[in-house]
Design an enzyme around this catalytic site. Structure first.
Site: not given
Ligand code: CO
Length: 134
Positions: A7, A79, A130
Site C-alpha cells: 500500500h 509512507h 514500511e
Molecule cells: Co502502512
C-alpha cells in the site's frame, strides 16, 4: 527480497474530503473508517486493482502522524509499504546494508494484523518505508 507494493499511505487532516476524492471523483472502492487507537490513526482502505491506498487521519493526543499533518495541511504521501516473506530476514539484511530500523527494531502488528517494521526515510531516498510480512 522486496515483494509487491502492499500500500501507499496518505496522511490527511480532512478524512471525509479524502474519501470523497477517492470514492466520488476517482470511482474507487473505499472502506468505512477504522479507528486504530494503538497506532494513533483512523484509516480508510482504498482498494485498487493492483494495490491499496490507505488514507490516515491522526487519532488521539499523541498520534505519530500529527506532526506530518501539521506540516502538510492539505495532506501528503506518508509512507510506502513493501511486502516481504520473512520480516526478520529482511530486517537483518537491511541492517547489514547499513539501513536504520525505527523504534526498538522489533516487528509490531500493523494495520492489517501482520508484522511490520518502519525504516528510516533518510536511508530510503527520502521516503518512509514500511515492510510487512505477508
Ligand atoms: Co502502512
Amino acid at each position: 527480497m522486496i515483494g509487491r507494493l502492499n500500500h501507499v499511505a496518505i496522511a490527511v487532516k480532512d478524512l471525509d474530503a479524502a474519501v470523497a476524492t477517492y470514492r466520488d471523483a476517482l470511482g474507487a472502492k473505499v472502506s468505512a473508517p477504522h479507528d486504530l487507537p494503538e497506532h494513533g490513526v483512523t484509516v480508510v482502505f482504498v482498494e485498487l486493482p493492483n494495490t491499496k491506498i490507505e488514507l490516515l487521519r491522526p487519532l488521539g493526543e499523541n498520534s505519530p502522524i500529527q506532526g506530518f499533518v501539521d506540516k502538510n495541511p492539505s495532506g501528503g504521501m506518508h509512507h510506502v509499504c513493501y511486502e516481504v516473506d520473512d520480516i526478520y530476514a529482511a530486517r537483518d539484511q537491511l541492517k547489514r546494508a547499513g539501513k536504520r530500523v525505527l523504534g526498538d527494531g522489533e516487528p509490531k502488528i500493523g494495520a492489517h494484523g501482520k508484522p511490520v517494521l518502519f525504516m528510516h526515510p533518510k536511508d530510503f531516498a527520502g521516503t518512509l518505508v514500511e515492510i510487512e510480512q505477508v
